[in-house]
Design a protein around this motif. Structure first.
Motif, PDB file in Angstrom:
ATOM      1  N   SER A   1      17.471  50.293  56.191  1.00 41.31           N
ATOM      2  CA  SER A   1      18.788  49.681  56.024  1.00 41.31           C
ATOM      3  C   SER A   1      19.691  50.006  57.208  1.00 41.31           C
ATOM      4  CB  SER A   1      19.426  50.185  54.722  1.00 41.31           C
ATOM      5  OG  SER A   1      20.727  49.664  54.567  1.00 41.31           O
ATOM      6  N   LEU A   2      19.594  51.231  57.740  1.00 35.81           N
ATOM      7  CA  LEU A   2      20.382  51.603  58.917  1.00 35.81           C
ATOM      8  C   LEU A   2      19.923  50.835  60.153  1.00 35.81           C
ATOM      9  CD1 LEU A   2      20.817  55.476  58.578  1.00 35.81           C
ATOM     10  CD2 LEU A   2      22.545  53.706  58.320  1.00 35.81           C
ATOM     11  N   ARG A   3      18.625  50.650  60.287  1.00 37.74           N
ATOM     12  CA  ARG A   3      18.090  49.929  61.454  1.00 37.74           C
ATOM     13  C   ARG A   3      18.529  48.469  61.469  1.00 37.74           C
ATOM     14  NH1 ARG A   3      13.420  53.309  60.419  1.00 37.74           N
ATOM     15  NH2 ARG A   3      13.067  54.700  62.193  1.00 37.74           N
ATOM     16  N   THR A   4      18.834  47.948  60.300  1.00 34.50           N
ATOM     17  CA  THR A   4      19.235  46.540  60.206  1.00 34.50           C
ATOM     18  C   THR A   4      20.713  46.404  59.846  1.00 34.50           C
ATOM     19  OG1 THR A   4      18.529  46.487  57.885  1.00 34.50           O
ATOM     20  CG2 THR A   4      16.917  45.821  59.554  1.00 34.50           C
ATOM     21  N   PHE A   5      21.492  47.446  60.068  1.00 33.50           N
ATOM     22  CA  PHE A   5      22.912  47.422  59.698  1.00 33.50           C
ATOM     23  C   PHE A   5      23.622  46.276  60.435  1.00 33.50           C
ATOM     24  CE2 PHE A   5      27.351  48.552  60.390  1.00 33.50           C
ATOM     25  CZ  PHE A   5      27.758  48.884  59.114  1.00 33.50           C
ATOM     26  N   ASP A   6      24.292  45.409  59.671  1.00 37.54           N
ATOM     27  CA  ASP A   6      24.987  44.281  60.295  1.00 37.54           C
ATOM     28  C   ASP A   6      26.273  43.922  59.557  1.00 37.54           C
ATOM     29  OD1 ASP A   6      23.925  43.311  57.983  1.00 37.54           O
ATOM     30  OD2 ASP A   6      22.923  41.567  58.876  1.00 37.54           O
ATOM     31  N   LEU A   7      26.826  44.895  58.820  1.00 40.21           N
ATOM     32  CA  LEU A   7      28.057  44.627  58.082  1.00 40.21           C
ATOM     33  C   LEU A   7      29.239  44.477  59.034  1.00 40.21           C
ATOM     34  CD1 LEU A   7      27.714  47.103  55.070  1.00 40.21           C
ATOM     35  CD2 LEU A   7      27.558  44.606  54.996  1.00 40.21           C
ATOM     36  N   LYS A   8      30.207  43.674  58.609  1.00 44.04           N
ATOM     37  CA  LYS A   8      31.442  43.485  59.353  1.00 44.04           C
ATOM     38  C   LYS A   8      32.591  44.132  58.572  1.00 44.04           C
ATOM     39  CE  LYS A   8      29.709  39.128  61.220  1.00 44.04           C
ATOM     40  NZ  LYS A   8      29.906  37.665  61.301  1.00 44.04           N
ATOM     41  N   PRO A   9      33.648  44.563  59.262  1.00 42.27           N
ATOM     42  CA  PRO A   9      34.741  45.265  58.576  1.00 42.27           C
ATOM     43  C   PRO A   9      35.307  44.518  57.370  1.00 42.27           C
ATOM     44  CG  PRO A   9      34.996  45.489  60.945  1.00 42.27           C
ATOM     45  CD  PRO A   9      33.849  44.544  60.736  1.00 42.27           C
TER      46      PRO A   9
END
Length: 635
Positions: free
Chosen positions: A149-157
């Motif tokens: 999940s960290l390797r694919t982290f793509d959240l926006k604020p």
């Protein structure tokens, strides 16, 4: 359908009228036992042999069958019972101690043996929760999923804020600041995991450590727990007041890092990207500070030393996973062993800083000419003119949003420490309108918790809008933020949660009268109960006891006959207590006795009849003596 039998004792004592017992009879007919063999095992005496081959058509039996087949190696008793029942398809043996003794004597001392074929051992281990599905493997799989999940982290604020809005009411500015800092940091962590940043770039990285300042109960801890859950990283929390400089008296700050590794299931790679949250940081401000926020500490608690130790963690340092015991401190321990680096761990601090808030409030609300800003329009006693109006909403606004680095240093924090916590955000206190929104809108609303608590007893609670408004108003007066909601609801519902589970009431409404006068509202609710309701509860309590006793003696099956139920209901009404508690105390020795009888006879079906419930000890002793005599004769 079974008929409901009234024994003379009930009619003689006239404990309850016949009409009430007819109601209970109807209840019984609607709740027949699920074991079909019970209809063929009715007997006026307690002990009998019933070896009818019954397959219970329910999920529990299917799970038991998956562990293997149980094969009888000695079937003499089975054959005798079948012959006694007329042969063929099994039946029931009817009799008392004398008849049982004769049956055992006729069998010539033959016992009943059981062998178990468990089949595939690996399959059995899986069913029992071990083997292929061990806890260690589950933890490793969870850690691997978190790293992915960290390797694919793509959240926006904005997406982070939208998620937090479901759980935390208000604090819009704090959510925005946290969202930006979190997204920046975990984008960096993603690049580190992918190898996109070289060692030099990682060393130069300025970590966005965060300081949350605001009163208690406004959502500081909850915000961070929600963020950690969203991202999927390990999270640990510590109280700054529990640490000491040496770690010999009190905890060592490095224990927080080791706690984080534990939260990551021992996976040090995942723990390197976790979140460490330290609350009450204002309580370790230097006692020499003159401003609010710093509290004098005892001599064995060196606040400056604790801050310096935390400063080391904020920097790029290695922490031993093996704690420093007193022996190691004295130079008698071994090496440091495995270590973990804190470079990419995110540190978040929080504190009320109430003294600093008051100081900033006075500074901001005072004009150069010495006039205090007041929300009222009253004339100033000095100038005779109206005072400068205070902006709307100032009652709950935190003035910590105006705090500068120098203010925190003046409050007792070390300049080096404050400098390494660059992201600072103030949280506002909550008013009654905010607290009501927490009850109505928040995913983790305490109202939902109280509703679930009552639903555990089969009770459905609803609340009126006026009740929620009143709860919020009283909670605001507590001055503890959202925690005040728990206090008010607990005070309003403590009596209901104690009394209602033991009644037939299955729904009620929380209204404003209940909030203001909970005892009166409870008495009014209980006054609606009838004698019929009491009978229903006592019958259900005895059925609940049956389930309890059968869990203890599984795979043996025992149940109260109609006559026994009559007696126990009447006895519990006379004593005034719970029928469940009465049954537990009255039949305390029953499980061991039934197990011993089953072991010696192979019997698995036991109706608990009137003679047993009247004199449990005497009846059980008589049957155990038969078993003992049988064993003596066989020797």
């Amino acid at each position: 359908m079974k008929s409901f039998l009234l024994f003379p004792l009930i009619l003689a004592k006239s404990c309850v009228d016949v009409g009430a017992f007819q109601i209970l009879s109807t209840i019984q007919q609607q709740r027949q036992p699920v074991v079909p063999s019970r209809n063929n095992c009715r007997s006026p005496s307690f002990f009998f042999a019933c070896h009818e081959k019954v397959k219970k058509d329910n999920q529990y039996q299917k799970q038991r069958n998956s562990f293997g087949s149980i094969l009888s190696s000695s079937t003499s008793l089975n054959s005798e019972i079948e012959n006694n029942a007329g042969g063929g398809g099994g039946g029931s043996f009817i009799g008392g101690p004398k008849e049982l003794a004769e049956l055992l004597e006729s069998l010539g001392g033959q016992g009943v043996g059981v062998s178990v074929d468990v089949g595939d051992g690996d399959y059995l281990d899986e069913l029992m929760g071990g083997g292929k599905s061990s806890g260690a493997d589950a933890s490793a799989a969870k850690a691997a999923a978190s790293l992915e999940s960290l390797r694919t982290f793509d959240l926006k604020p904005k997406e982070v804020v939208q998620y937090l809005d479901k759980y935390v009411i208000q604090q819009t500015n704090a959510k925005k600041v946290l969202a930006v800092a979190i997204c920046d940091h975990y984008n960096h962590c993603r690049r580190c995991l992918d190898g996109e940043e070289d060692e030099g770039m990682q060393v130069e990285y300025a970590k966005p450590n965060i300081l949350l300042a605001g009163p208690t109960g406004v959502g500081k801890t909850y915000l961070l727990k929600c963020i950690a859950r969203l991202i999927g990283v390990p999270f640990t929390k510590g109280d700054a007041t529990k640490f000491s400089e040496t770690g010999v008296v009190g905890r060592d700050v490095e224990d927080l890092v080791r706690d984080l590794v534990s939260a990551a299931g021992g996976n040090t790679t995942l723990a390197q990207y976790g979140i460490i949250y330290i609350d009450e940081v204002d309580k370790i401000a230097s006692a020499s500070a003159n401003t609010g926020g710093g509290l004098a500490r005892s001599s064995d608690f060196n606040t400056r030393g604790v801050q310096n130790n935390l400063l080391k963690l904020l920097e790029d340092t290695d922490v031993s996973l093996q704690g420093n015991s007193p022996i190691q401190v004295m130079g008698m321990g071994g090496g440091r062993g495995e270590t973990i680096n804190t470079r990419n761990m995110l540190f978040i601090f929080s504190g009320a800083f109430s003294g600093l808030d008051d100081q900033l409030r006075r500074k901001k609300e005072t004009k150069p000419f010495g006039l205090d800003i007041d929300s009222s329009g009253d004339a100033s006693p000095i100038s005779g003119r109206g005072r400068i109006p205070k902006p709307a909403g100032n009652k709950k606004r935190s003035y910590l949003q105006y705090a500068q680095t120098s203010d925190f240093v003046a409050a007792g924090l070390e300049p080096e420490f404050v400098g390494r916590v660059p992201v600072r955000v103030a949280l506002n206190s909550l008013d009654a309108a905010d607290l009501k929104q927490i009850l109505v809108r928040a995913e983790g609303s305490v109202l939902k918790q109280f509703t679930r608590d009552l639903s555990g007893y089969g009770i459905n609670m609803t609340a009126t809008d006026s009740a929620l408004t009143r709860v919020a108003e009283l909670a605001e007066e507590e001055n503890t933020g959202a925690r005040g909601l728990v206090t008010i609801l607990e005070q309003a519902l403590r009596g209901h949660k104690y009394e209602l589970p033991s009644t037939s009431i299955r729904k009620f409404t929380l209204d404003s009268d209940t909030v203001d006068s909970p005892e009166y509202a409870l008495r009014k609710l209980l006054s609606t109960l009838t004698e019929e309701d009491d009978l229903i509860v006592r019958f259900d309590d005895l059925k609940r006891w049956e389930r309890f006793i059968n869990r203890q003696i599984d795979p043996i099956d025992a149940w109260l006959t109609d006559e026994a139920l009559d007696f126990m209901v009447t006895l519990s009404m006379e004593t005034g207590g719970s029928a469940y508690s009465l049954a537990r105390s009255r039949f305390e020795d029953l499980p061991d006795a039934l197990k011993e009888i089953a072991e010696n006879t192979g019997q698995k079906q036991f109706p608990l009849t009137l003679s047993l419930v009247k004199d449990p000890k005497g009846e059980l002793d008589s049957w155990l003596k038969v078993i003992e005599k049988k064993d003596t004769d066989s020797d």
